[in-house]
Scaffold this active site. Structure first.
Site, mmCIF file in Angstrom:
data_model
loop_
_atom_site.group_PDB
_atom_site.id
_atom_site.type_symbol
_atom_site.label_atom_id
_atom_site.label_comp_id
_atom_site.label_asym_id
_atom_site.label_seq_id
_atom_site.Cartn_x
_atom_site.Cartn_y
_atom_site.Cartn_z
ATOM 1 N N GLY A 1 0.792 -1.224 0.000
ATOM 2 C CA GLY A 1 0.000 0.000 0.000
ATOM 3 C C GLY A 1 0.823 1.272 0.000
ATOM 4 N N ARG B 1 14.700 -0.103 1.212
ATOM 5 C CA ARG B 1 15.024 -1.346 1.916
ATOM 6 C C ARG B 1 15.348 -2.443 0.914
ATOM 7 N NH1 ARG B 1 9.202 -2.905 4.743
ATOM 8 N NH2 ARG B 1 8.071 -3.425 2.828
ATOM 9 N N ARG C 1 5.835 -12.938 1.221
ATOM 10 C CA ARG C 1 5.296 -13.166 2.567
ATOM 11 C C ARG C 1 4.362 -14.366 2.555
ATOM 12 N NH1 ARG C 1 4.982 -7.531 4.077
ATOM 13 N NH2 ARG C 1 6.227 -6.388 2.568
ATOM 14 N N ASP D 1 0.718 -11.301 6.731
ATOM 15 C CA ASP D 1 1.289 -10.519 5.628
ATOM 16 C C ASP D 1 2.599 -9.854 6.027
ATOM 17 O OD1 ASP D 1 -0.844 -8.982 7.134
ATOM 18 O OD2 ASP D 1 0.140 -7.315 6.132
ATOM 19 N N ASN D 2 2.993 -9.995 7.288
ATOM 20 C CA ASN D 2 4.273 -9.461 7.746
ATOM 21 C C ASN D 2 5.267 -10.568 8.081
ATOM 22 O OD1 ASN D 2 3.320 -6.832 7.550
ATOM 23 N ND2 ASN D 2 2.662 -6.750 9.685
ATOM 24 N N ASP E 1 9.053 -5.625 7.819
ATOM 25 C CA ASP E 1 8.007 -4.649 8.144
ATOM 26 C C ASP E 1 8.121 -4.126 9.572
ATOM 27 O OD1 ASP E 1 6.988 -4.715 5.622
ATOM 28 O OD2 ASP E 1 5.388 -6.109 6.057
#
Length: 525
Positions: A118, A201, A208, A277-278, A287
Protein backbone atom coordinates in the site's frame (compact mmCIF):
# COMPACT_ATOMS: atom_id res chain seq x y z
CA UNK A 1 27.39 -6.05 -11.24
CA UNK A 2 25.28 -6.25 -14.36
CA UNK A 3 24.38 -3.00 -16.11
CA UNK A 4 21.50 -2.67 -18.53
CA UNK A 5 20.87 0.86 -19.82
CA UNK A 6 17.62 -0.29 -21.43
CA UNK A 7 16.18 -0.71 -17.95
CA UNK A 8 17.46 2.60 -16.60
CA UNK A 9 15.49 5.74 -16.01
CA UNK A 10 16.02 8.32 -18.71
CA UNK A 11 17.54 11.38 -17.04
CA UNK A 12 20.43 13.37 -18.42
CA UNK A 13 20.91 15.22 -15.10
CA UNK A 14 22.14 12.15 -13.23
CA UNK A 15 25.91 11.91 -12.92
CA UNK A 16 27.49 8.96 -14.69
CA UNK A 17 27.86 6.94 -11.48
CA UNK A 18 24.23 7.53 -10.50
CA UNK A 19 23.16 6.63 -14.02
CA UNK A 20 25.07 3.37 -13.69
CA UNK A 21 23.42 2.70 -10.33
CA UNK A 22 19.96 3.34 -11.78
CA UNK A 23 20.76 1.02 -14.67
CA UNK A 24 21.93 -1.71 -12.30
CA UNK A 25 18.56 -1.86 -10.52
CA UNK A 26 16.74 -3.80 -13.21
CA UNK A 27 12.98 -4.01 -13.02
CA UNK A 28 12.45 -7.37 -14.68
CA UNK A 29 15.32 -9.83 -14.42
CA UNK A 30 14.68 -13.41 -15.56
CA UNK A 31 13.44 -15.49 -12.65
CA UNK A 32 12.59 -12.45 -10.55
CA UNK A 33 9.31 -11.89 -8.74
CA UNK A 34 8.45 -9.23 -11.32
CA UNK A 35 8.79 -11.82 -14.07
CA UNK A 36 5.70 -13.59 -12.65
CA UNK A 37 3.63 -10.94 -14.39
CA UNK A 38 0.60 -8.72 -13.90
CA UNK A 39 -1.42 -11.24 -11.90
CA UNK A 40 1.07 -10.72 -9.07
CA UNK A 41 1.75 -6.99 -9.22
CA UNK A 42 0.86 -3.61 -10.65
CA UNK A 43 3.42 -1.38 -12.33
CA UNK A 44 3.23 2.34 -11.65
CA UNK A 45 5.54 5.27 -10.98
CA UNK A 46 6.14 6.65 -7.53
CA UNK A 47 4.26 9.77 -6.48
CA UNK A 48 6.66 12.71 -6.22
CA UNK A 49 7.51 14.46 -2.97
CA UNK A 50 8.61 18.10 -2.95
CA UNK A 51 12.28 18.90 -2.40
CA UNK A 52 13.56 15.55 -1.17
CA UNK A 53 16.67 15.72 0.98
CA UNK A 54 19.27 13.19 2.05
CA UNK A 55 19.26 12.01 5.68
CA UNK A 56 21.33 8.83 5.95
CA UNK A 57 22.84 5.86 4.14
CA UNK A 58 24.09 2.46 5.28
CA UNK A 59 27.53 1.99 3.79
CA UNK A 60 27.43 -1.78 4.33
CA UNK A 61 24.16 -2.10 2.42
CA UNK A 62 25.54 0.07 -0.36
CA UNK A 63 28.44 -2.36 -0.65
CA UNK A 64 25.97 -5.25 -0.97
CA UNK A 65 24.51 -3.48 -3.98
CA UNK A 66 27.94 -2.80 -5.43
CA UNK A 67 28.19 0.96 -5.25
CA UNK A 68 30.13 3.53 -3.26
CA UNK A 69 28.14 5.27 -0.54
CA UNK A 70 29.97 8.52 -1.36
CA UNK A 71 27.49 8.86 -4.22
CA UNK A 72 25.22 10.35 -1.58
CA UNK A 73 27.69 13.12 -0.87
CA UNK A 74 28.80 16.27 -2.63
CA UNK A 75 27.21 17.88 -5.68
CA UNK A 76 25.38 14.70 -6.68
CA UNK A 77 23.45 14.49 -3.41
CA UNK A 78 20.31 16.17 -4.76
CA UNK A 79 20.07 13.72 -7.66
CA UNK A 80 20.74 10.85 -5.28
CA UNK A 81 17.95 11.99 -2.94
CA UNK A 82 15.55 12.47 -5.83
CA UNK A 83 16.22 8.98 -7.18
CA UNK A 84 15.71 7.24 -3.83
CA UNK A 85 12.62 9.34 -3.17
CA UNK A 86 11.23 7.78 -6.35
CA UNK A 87 10.52 11.19 -7.85
CA UNK A 88 9.38 10.67 -11.45
CA UNK A 89 10.78 13.98 -12.65
CA UNK A 90 12.60 11.69 -15.04
CA UNK A 91 10.86 9.60 -17.65
CA UNK A 92 10.52 5.97 -16.65
CA UNK A 93 10.82 3.58 -19.56
CA UNK A 94 7.70 1.38 -19.63
CA UNK A 95 9.56 -1.84 -18.92
CA UNK A 96 11.39 -0.22 -16.01
CA UNK A 97 8.39 1.01 -14.03
CA UNK A 98 8.45 0.06 -10.35
CA UNK A 99 5.75 -2.25 -9.06
CA UNK A 100 3.53 -2.91 -6.06
CA UNK A 101 2.78 -6.54 -5.19
CA UNK A 102 -0.61 -7.93 -4.22
CA UNK A 103 -1.08 -10.28 -1.28
CA UNK A 104 -3.65 -11.05 1.40
CA UNK A 105 -3.44 -12.08 5.02
CA UNK A 106 -4.71 -12.51 8.55
CA UNK A 107 -4.43 -9.36 10.66
CA UNK A 108 -4.67 -9.79 14.44
CA UNK A 109 -5.94 -13.30 13.80
CA UNK A 110 -8.79 -12.23 11.50
CA UNK A 111 -8.91 -12.81 7.75
CA UNK A 112 -8.47 -9.39 6.15
CA UNK A 113 -8.76 -10.39 2.50
CA UNK A 114 -6.75 -8.62 -0.16
CA UNK A 115 -3.96 -6.40 1.04
CA UNK A 116 -0.76 -5.61 -0.84
CA UNK A 117 1.99 -3.04 -1.05
CA UNK A 118 0.00 0.00 0.00
CA UNK A 119 2.99 2.34 0.31
CA UNK A 120 5.84 0.32 -1.15
CA UNK A 121 7.21 0.19 -4.68
CA UNK A 122 9.91 -2.22 -5.80
CA UNK A 123 12.41 -0.56 -8.13
CA UNK A 124 13.84 -3.89 -9.24
CA UNK A 125 16.81 -6.13 -8.50
CA UNK A 126 20.56 -5.81 -8.44
CA UNK A 127 23.05 -8.60 -8.87
CA UNK A 128 26.57 -8.67 -7.49
CA UNK A 129 28.83 -11.70 -7.36
CA UNK A 130 25.84 -13.95 -8.06
CA UNK A 131 23.74 -12.53 -5.21
CA UNK A 132 20.48 -10.89 -6.22
CA UNK A 133 18.68 -8.36 -4.06
CA UNK A 134 15.35 -6.60 -4.46
CA UNK A 135 15.32 -2.84 -3.84
CA UNK A 136 12.15 -1.22 -2.50
CA UNK A 137 11.01 2.30 -1.66
CA UNK A 138 8.75 2.46 1.40
CA UNK A 139 6.62 5.60 1.51
CA UNK A 140 6.60 6.19 -2.24
CA UNK A 141 2.90 7.05 -2.55
CA UNK A 142 -0.46 5.46 -3.23
CA UNK A 143 -0.82 2.16 -5.03
CA UNK A 144 -3.90 0.13 -6.00
CA UNK A 145 -3.48 -1.63 -2.64
CA UNK A 146 -3.40 1.45 -0.38
CA UNK A 147 -6.94 0.83 0.96
CA UNK A 148 -7.80 4.51 1.53
CA UNK A 149 -4.28 5.19 2.86
CA UNK A 150 -2.04 7.97 1.63
CA UNK A 151 0.81 5.68 0.64
CA UNK A 152 3.27 7.65 2.71
CA UNK A 153 5.63 6.92 5.57
CA UNK A 154 6.49 9.57 8.12
CA UNK A 155 9.93 10.64 9.29
CA UNK A 156 9.39 9.16 12.76
CA UNK A 157 8.63 5.63 11.60
CA UNK A 158 11.16 5.77 8.78
CA UNK A 159 14.01 6.60 11.16
CA UNK A 160 12.97 3.67 13.34
CA UNK A 161 12.86 1.25 10.41
CA UNK A 162 16.13 2.47 8.92
CA UNK A 163 17.99 2.12 12.21
CA UNK A 164 16.41 -1.13 13.36
CA UNK A 165 16.93 -2.94 10.06
CA UNK A 166 20.65 -2.32 10.34
CA UNK A 167 20.72 -2.92 14.09
CA UNK A 168 19.12 -6.34 13.69
CA UNK A 169 21.60 -7.30 10.98
CA UNK A 170 24.54 -6.45 13.19
CA UNK A 171 22.96 -8.42 16.03
CA UNK A 172 23.08 -11.40 13.68
CA UNK A 173 19.30 -11.67 13.32
CA UNK A 174 17.84 -12.38 9.84
CA UNK A 175 16.31 -9.16 8.53
CA UNK A 176 15.64 -6.95 5.60
CA UNK A 177 18.29 -4.28 5.22
CA UNK A 178 18.04 -0.51 4.90
CA UNK A 179 19.99 1.43 2.30
CA UNK A 180 18.93 5.06 2.42
CA UNK A 181 16.67 7.42 4.32
CA UNK A 182 15.29 10.38 2.38
CA UNK A 183 13.09 13.14 3.81
CA UNK A 184 10.67 15.75 2.51
CA UNK A 185 8.69 18.53 4.15
CA UNK A 186 5.51 17.15 2.60
CA UNK A 187 2.92 17.15 5.43
CA UNK A 188 1.47 13.75 6.33
CA UNK A 189 -1.38 13.27 8.79
CA UNK A 190 -1.15 10.55 11.42
CA UNK A 191 -2.16 11.28 15.02
CA UNK A 192 -0.69 14.72 14.27
CA UNK A 193 0.71 16.38 11.17
CA UNK A 194 4.17 14.99 10.45
CA UNK A 195 6.56 15.11 7.51
CA UNK A 196 7.21 12.45 4.89
CA UNK A 197 10.19 10.16 4.47
CA UNK A 198 11.15 7.28 2.20
CA UNK A 199 13.24 4.29 3.27
CA UNK A 200 15.02 2.21 0.68
CA UNK A 201 15.02 -1.35 1.92
CA UNK A 202 16.75 -4.39 0.49
CA UNK A 203 16.25 -8.16 0.71
CA UNK A 204 16.67 -11.25 -1.46
CA UNK A 205 12.86 -11.42 -1.52
CA UNK A 206 9.90 -9.72 0.11
CA UNK A 207 7.51 -12.65 -0.47
CA UNK A 208 5.30 -13.17 2.57
CA UNK A 209 3.02 -15.89 3.86
CA UNK A 210 0.23 -13.60 2.68
CA UNK A 211 1.28 -13.96 -0.95
CA UNK A 212 0.44 -17.66 -0.80
CA UNK A 213 -2.76 -17.00 1.13
CA UNK A 214 -3.89 -14.57 -1.55
CA UNK A 215 -3.85 -17.04 -4.41
CA UNK A 216 -5.15 -19.90 -2.29
CA UNK A 217 -8.09 -17.86 -1.00
CA UNK A 218 -9.05 -16.85 -4.52
CA UNK A 219 -8.82 -20.39 -5.88
CA UNK A 220 -6.01 -19.41 -8.25
CA UNK A 221 -4.05 -22.61 -7.88
CA UNK A 222 -2.05 -22.15 -11.10
CA UNK A 223 -0.77 -18.80 -9.82
CA UNK A 224 -0.14 -20.33 -6.40
CA UNK A 225 2.04 -22.94 -8.08
CA UNK A 226 3.89 -20.30 -10.12
CA UNK A 227 4.68 -18.39 -6.94
CA UNK A 228 5.82 -21.48 -5.04
CA UNK A 229 7.97 -22.60 -7.96
CA UNK A 230 9.61 -19.18 -8.19
CA UNK A 231 10.47 -19.22 -4.48
CA UNK A 232 11.81 -22.77 -4.69
CA UNK A 233 13.86 -22.10 -7.81
CA UNK A 234 15.42 -18.94 -6.39
CA UNK A 235 15.88 -19.73 -2.71
CA UNK A 236 15.30 -23.41 -1.98
CA UNK A 237 16.47 -25.32 -5.09
CA UNK A 238 17.23 -28.40 -2.98
CA UNK A 239 13.48 -28.75 -2.41
CA UNK A 240 13.11 -29.80 -6.05
CA UNK A 241 14.90 -33.05 -5.19
CA UNK A 242 12.43 -33.90 -2.42
CA UNK A 243 9.56 -36.36 -2.94
CA UNK A 244 7.23 -33.41 -2.42
CA UNK A 245 8.87 -30.03 -3.21
CA UNK A 246 5.99 -28.02 -1.72
CA UNK A 247 6.04 -29.94 1.54
CA UNK A 248 9.79 -29.34 1.62
CA UNK A 249 9.11 -25.62 1.08
CA UNK A 250 6.79 -25.63 4.10
CA UNK A 251 9.48 -27.43 6.09
CA UNK A 252 11.99 -24.68 5.25
CA UNK A 253 9.53 -22.00 6.34
CA UNK A 254 8.88 -23.87 9.60
CA UNK A 255 12.58 -24.20 10.36
CA UNK A 256 13.46 -20.61 9.55
CA UNK A 257 10.48 -19.16 11.40
CA UNK A 258 11.26 -21.21 14.51
CA UNK A 259 14.86 -19.99 14.42
CA UNK A 260 13.72 -16.38 13.94
CA UNK A 261 11.42 -16.60 16.96
CA UNK A 262 14.36 -17.82 19.05
CA UNK A 263 16.46 -14.87 17.92
CA UNK A 264 13.71 -12.36 18.78
CA UNK A 265 13.15 -13.88 22.21
CA UNK A 266 16.88 -13.97 22.84
CA UNK A 267 17.32 -10.20 22.62
CA UNK A 268 13.96 -9.13 24.05
CA UNK A 269 12.69 -7.93 20.66
CA UNK A 270 8.96 -7.53 20.09
CA UNK A 271 7.75 -7.18 16.52
CA UNK A 272 4.38 -5.76 17.44
CA UNK A 273 2.33 -6.73 14.38
CA UNK A 274 2.93 -10.36 13.45
CA UNK A 275 0.18 -10.57 10.85
CA UNK A 276 0.62 -13.24 8.19
CA UNK A 277 1.29 -10.52 5.63
CA UNK A 278 4.27 -9.46 7.75
CA UNK A 279 5.89 -12.92 7.84
CA UNK A 280 8.71 -13.62 5.40
CA UNK A 281 8.93 -16.88 3.48
CA UNK A 282 12.70 -16.60 3.98
CA UNK A 283 12.44 -16.20 7.75
CA UNK A 284 13.51 -12.55 7.74
CA UNK A 285 12.39 -9.87 10.15
CA UNK A 286 10.23 -7.74 7.89
CA UNK A 287 8.01 -4.65 8.14
CA UNK A 288 9.31 -2.65 11.09
CA UNK A 289 6.38 -0.76 12.54
CA UNK A 290 5.44 -0.73 16.24
CA UNK A 291 8.45 -2.83 17.27
CA UNK A 292 10.42 -2.45 20.46
CA UNK A 293 13.33 -3.83 22.44
CA UNK A 294 12.25 -4.35 26.02
CA UNK A 295 13.83 -2.31 28.78
CA UNK A 296 12.47 -3.73 32.04
CA UNK A 297 11.58 -7.36 31.41
CA UNK A 298 7.88 -8.13 31.28
CA UNK A 299 6.96 -11.48 29.76
CA UNK A 300 3.61 -10.01 28.74
CA UNK A 301 5.06 -6.83 27.28
CA UNK A 302 2.99 -5.36 24.43
CA UNK A 303 4.99 -2.97 22.28
CA UNK A 304 2.10 -2.03 19.97
CA UNK A 305 -0.32 0.46 21.53
CA UNK A 306 -2.92 -0.69 18.95
CA UNK A 307 -2.72 -4.31 20.17
CA UNK A 308 -5.38 -3.95 22.85
CA UNK A 309 -5.75 -7.72 23.35
CA UNK A 310 -2.03 -8.42 23.65
CA UNK A 311 -2.04 -10.90 20.78
CA UNK A 312 1.51 -9.98 19.83
CA UNK A 313 3.03 -9.72 23.29
CA UNK A 314 6.59 -10.93 23.86
CA UNK A 315 5.55 -14.25 25.42
CA UNK A 316 3.11 -15.04 22.60
CA UNK A 317 5.43 -14.44 19.67
CA UNK A 318 6.53 -18.09 19.23
CA UNK A 319 2.91 -19.26 19.44
CA UNK A 320 1.84 -16.67 16.87
CA UNK A 321 4.69 -17.68 14.57
CA UNK A 322 3.39 -21.26 14.80
CA UNK A 323 -0.19 -20.12 14.12
CA UNK A 324 0.93 -18.13 11.09
CA UNK A 325 2.69 -21.19 9.72
CA UNK A 326 -0.63 -23.06 9.88
CA UNK A 327 -2.06 -20.37 7.61
CA UNK A 328 0.82 -20.90 5.21
CA UNK A 329 0.39 -24.68 5.37
CA UNK A 330 -3.29 -24.35 4.53
CA UNK A 331 -2.44 -22.20 1.53
CA UNK A 332 0.08 -24.79 0.27
CA UNK A 333 -2.25 -27.79 0.70
CA UNK A 334 -3.49 -27.70 -2.94
CA UNK A 335 0.11 -28.15 -4.12
CA UNK A 336 1.14 -30.88 -1.69
CA UNK A 337 0.80 -34.58 -2.39
CA UNK A 338 1.25 -34.71 -6.14
CA UNK A 339 3.32 -37.87 -5.74
CA UNK A 340 0.64 -39.64 -3.70
CA UNK A 341 -1.98 -42.02 -5.14
CA UNK A 342 -5.38 -40.45 -5.72
CA UNK A 343 -7.16 -42.66 -3.22
CA UNK A 344 -6.84 -41.22 0.26
CA UNK A 345 -4.67 -38.34 -0.96
CA UNK A 346 -6.53 -35.58 0.87
CA UNK A 347 -6.14 -37.28 4.24
CA UNK A 348 -2.49 -38.08 3.59
CA UNK A 349 -1.75 -34.47 2.61
CA UNK A 350 -3.19 -33.18 5.88
CA UNK A 351 -1.25 -35.79 7.85
CA UNK A 352 2.02 -34.92 6.09
CA UNK A 353 1.51 -31.18 6.55
CA UNK A 354 0.75 -31.69 10.24
CA UNK A 355 3.94 -33.72 10.68
CA UNK A 356 5.96 -30.88 9.18
CA UNK A 357 4.18 -28.35 11.39
CA UNK A 358 5.09 -30.35 14.50
CA UNK A 359 8.73 -29.80 13.64
CA UNK A 360 8.31 -26.20 14.77
CA UNK A 361 7.98 -27.30 18.39
CA UNK A 362 10.68 -29.92 17.98
CA UNK A 363 13.08 -27.27 16.72
CA UNK A 364 12.06 -24.19 18.70
CA UNK A 365 12.51 -25.73 22.15
CA UNK A 366 16.04 -27.13 21.74
CA UNK A 367 17.28 -24.10 19.78
CA UNK A 368 15.92 -21.75 22.45
CA UNK A 369 17.53 -23.84 25.19
CA UNK A 370 20.86 -23.66 23.35
CA UNK A 371 20.44 -19.89 23.01
CA UNK A 372 19.78 -19.53 26.74
CA UNK A 373 22.77 -21.70 27.66
CA UNK A 374 24.97 -19.45 25.53
CA UNK A 375 23.51 -16.33 27.12
CA UNK A 376 24.25 -17.79 30.55
CA UNK A 377 27.77 -18.75 29.53
CA UNK A 378 27.23 -22.51 29.76
CA UNK A 379 29.28 -24.68 27.42
CA UNK A 380 27.91 -28.03 28.52
CA UNK A 381 24.31 -29.20 28.69
CA UNK A 382 22.78 -30.24 32.01
CA UNK A 383 19.32 -31.46 32.89
CA UNK A 384 18.26 -28.44 34.94
CA UNK A 385 19.59 -25.72 32.62
CA UNK A 386 16.11 -24.82 31.36
CA UNK A 387 14.88 -24.48 34.93
CA UNK A 388 17.82 -22.22 35.77
CA UNK A 389 16.98 -19.93 32.83
CA UNK A 390 13.26 -19.97 33.57
CA UNK A 391 13.75 -19.00 37.21
CA UNK A 392 15.95 -16.11 36.13
CA UNK A 393 13.22 -14.88 33.80
CA UNK A 394 10.67 -15.20 36.61
CA UNK A 395 12.83 -13.07 38.91
CA UNK A 396 13.50 -10.59 36.10
CA UNK A 397 9.76 -10.38 35.40
CA UNK A 398 8.88 -9.81 39.05
CA UNK A 399 11.50 -7.06 39.35
CA UNK A 400 11.20 -5.61 35.84
CA UNK A 401 14.97 -6.00 35.60
CA UNK A 402 16.42 -4.55 32.43
CA UNK A 403 16.62 -7.31 29.80
CA UNK A 404 19.75 -6.22 27.96
CA UNK A 405 21.73 -5.13 31.02
CA UNK A 406 20.85 -8.25 33.04
CA UNK A 407 22.41 -10.60 30.53
CA UNK A 408 25.30 -8.30 29.67
CA UNK A 409 26.20 -7.79 33.32
CA UNK A 410 26.02 -11.50 34.10
CA UNK A 411 29.33 -11.77 32.28
CA UNK A 412 30.93 -10.18 35.37
CA UNK A 413 29.63 -12.98 37.60
CA UNK A 414 32.34 -15.00 39.37
CA UNK A 415 32.36 -18.69 40.13
CA UNK A 416 34.12 -18.46 43.47
CA UNK A 417 32.72 -15.30 45.04
CA UNK A 418 30.21 -12.50 44.66
CA UNK A 419 32.73 -9.79 43.78
CA UNK A 420 31.29 -9.31 40.30
CA UNK A 421 27.63 -9.57 41.24
CA UNK A 422 26.89 -5.93 42.00
CA UNK A 423 26.26 -4.61 38.45
CA UNK A 424 23.63 -7.25 37.76
CA UNK A 425 22.33 -7.56 41.34
CA UNK A 426 21.60 -3.83 41.48
CA UNK A 427 19.06 -4.27 38.65
CA UNK A 428 16.78 -6.22 41.04
CA UNK A 429 14.70 -4.52 43.73
CA UNK A 430 14.26 -7.89 45.44
CA UNK A 431 17.91 -8.60 46.15
CA UNK A 432 17.07 -11.75 48.12
CA UNK A 433 15.29 -13.27 45.14
CA UNK A 434 18.26 -12.57 42.90
CA UNK A 435 20.68 -13.91 45.51
CA UNK A 436 18.72 -17.16 45.77
CA UNK A 437 18.98 -17.60 42.02
CA UNK A 438 22.66 -16.61 42.07
CA UNK A 439 23.42 -19.46 44.46
CA UNK A 440 22.08 -21.94 41.92
CA UNK A 441 23.85 -20.21 39.03
CA UNK A 442 27.20 -20.21 40.85
CA UNK A 443 26.72 -23.89 41.68
CA UNK A 444 26.04 -24.59 38.00
CA UNK A 445 29.12 -22.65 36.90
CA UNK A 446 31.35 -24.87 39.06
CA UNK A 447 30.45 -27.72 36.67
CA UNK A 448 32.02 -25.78 33.78
CA UNK A 449 35.72 -26.06 32.90
CA UNK A 450 35.94 -22.59 31.38
CA UNK A 451 37.34 -19.88 33.65
CA UNK A 452 35.57 -16.61 34.39
CA UNK A 453 37.49 -14.60 31.80
CA UNK A 454 36.82 -17.03 28.95
CA UNK A 455 33.17 -17.34 29.94
CA UNK A 456 32.79 -13.54 30.05
CA UNK A 457 34.32 -13.18 26.62
CA UNK A 458 31.93 -15.79 25.20
CA UNK A 459 28.90 -14.23 26.89
CA UNK A 460 29.74 -10.80 25.54
CA UNK A 461 29.67 -12.23 22.04
CA UNK A 462 26.02 -13.27 22.40
CA UNK A 463 24.63 -10.71 24.85
CA UNK A 464 24.58 -7.28 23.20
CA UNK A 465 25.47 -4.14 25.07
CA UNK A 466 23.72 -1.83 22.60
CA UNK A 467 20.22 -2.25 21.18
CA UNK A 468 17.86 0.29 19.63
CA UNK A 469 15.99 1.24 22.77
CA UNK A 470 12.88 3.35 22.24
CA UNK A 471 14.32 6.41 23.96
CA UNK A 472 17.44 6.32 21.78
CA UNK A 473 15.31 6.28 18.65
CA UNK A 474 13.11 9.01 20.10
CA UNK A 475 16.10 11.27 20.71
CA UNK A 476 17.13 10.88 17.08
CA UNK A 477 13.56 11.52 15.92
CA UNK A 478 13.20 14.72 17.94
CA UNK A 479 16.45 16.14 16.60
CA UNK A 480 15.58 15.08 13.05
CA UNK A 481 12.33 17.03 13.29
CA UNK A 482 14.61 20.09 13.61
CA UNK A 483 16.67 18.98 10.58
CA UNK A 484 19.49 17.76 12.79
CA UNK A 485 20.31 14.26 11.57
CA UNK A 486 23.52 13.83 13.52
CA UNK A 487 21.92 11.46 16.04
CA UNK A 488 20.64 9.19 13.26
CA UNK A 489 24.20 8.87 11.97
CA UNK A 490 25.59 8.42 15.49
CA UNK A 491 23.10 5.69 16.39
CA UNK A 492 23.76 3.91 13.11
CA UNK A 493 27.44 3.86 14.02
CA UNK A 494 26.84 2.64 17.58
CA UNK A 495 24.49 -0.14 16.49
CA UNK A 496 27.00 -1.45 13.97
CA UNK A 497 28.96 -2.89 16.92
CA UNK A 498 26.33 -4.06 19.42
CA UNK A 499 28.58 -6.57 21.20
CA UNK A 500 31.64 -4.35 21.56
CA UNK A 501 32.67 -2.15 24.44
CA UNK A 502 32.43 1.40 23.08
CA UNK A 503 33.59 3.64 25.93
CA UNK A 504 32.80 6.83 24.00
CA UNK A 505 29.18 5.70 23.69
CA UNK A 506 28.75 4.26 27.18
CA UNK A 507 25.65 6.40 27.79
CA UNK A 508 23.86 4.56 24.96
CA UNK A 509 24.04 1.35 27.00
CA UNK A 510 22.53 2.76 30.18
CA UNK A 511 19.09 2.41 31.71
CA UNK A 512 16.38 4.43 29.99
CA UNK A 513 15.39 7.80 31.48
CA UNK A 514 12.11 8.10 33.38
CA UNK A 515 10.40 9.90 30.51
CA UNK A 516 10.93 6.85 28.26
CA UNK A 517 8.21 4.96 30.15
CA UNK A 518 5.62 7.23 28.49
CA UNK A 519 6.71 6.40 24.94
CA UNK A 520 4.17 4.51 22.85
CA UNK A 521 4.25 3.11 19.34
CA UNK A 522 1.27 2.00 17.32
CA UNK A 523 0.44 0.66 13.87
CA UNK A 524 0.65 4.22 12.56
CA UNK A 525 4.31 4.17 13.51
Amino acid sequence: MSFSPSNAVRDDTLPDSMDALAAAIEADRPGSFAALGSDFLTRLPATPVPDPYFIAISRETAELLGFDATLAEGPGQAAFAAYFAGNPTREWLPEALPYAAVYSGHQFGVWAGQLGDGRVLTLGETELDGARLEVQLKGAGRTPYSRMGDGRAVLRSSIREFLCSEAMHHLGIPTTRALTLIGSDLPVRRETIETAAIVTRVAPSFVRFGHFEHFYSNGRIDDLKKLADQVIDRFYPHCKDADDPYLALLDEAVRRTADLMVEWQGVGFCHGVMNTDNMSILGLTIDYGPFGFMDGFNAHHICNHSDTQGRYSYARQPQVGYWNLFCLAQALVPLIGGHLPEEGRAERVVEEAQKVMERFKARFGPVLEAKMRAKLGLETEREDDSKLANVLFEVMHANRADFTLTFRNLARFRKANASGDAPVRDLFLDRAAFDAWAVQYRKRLTLESRDDAARAEAMNRVNPKYVLRNHLAENAIRLAAQKDFSEVARLLDVLRHPYDEQPYYEAYAGLPPDWASDLEVSCSS
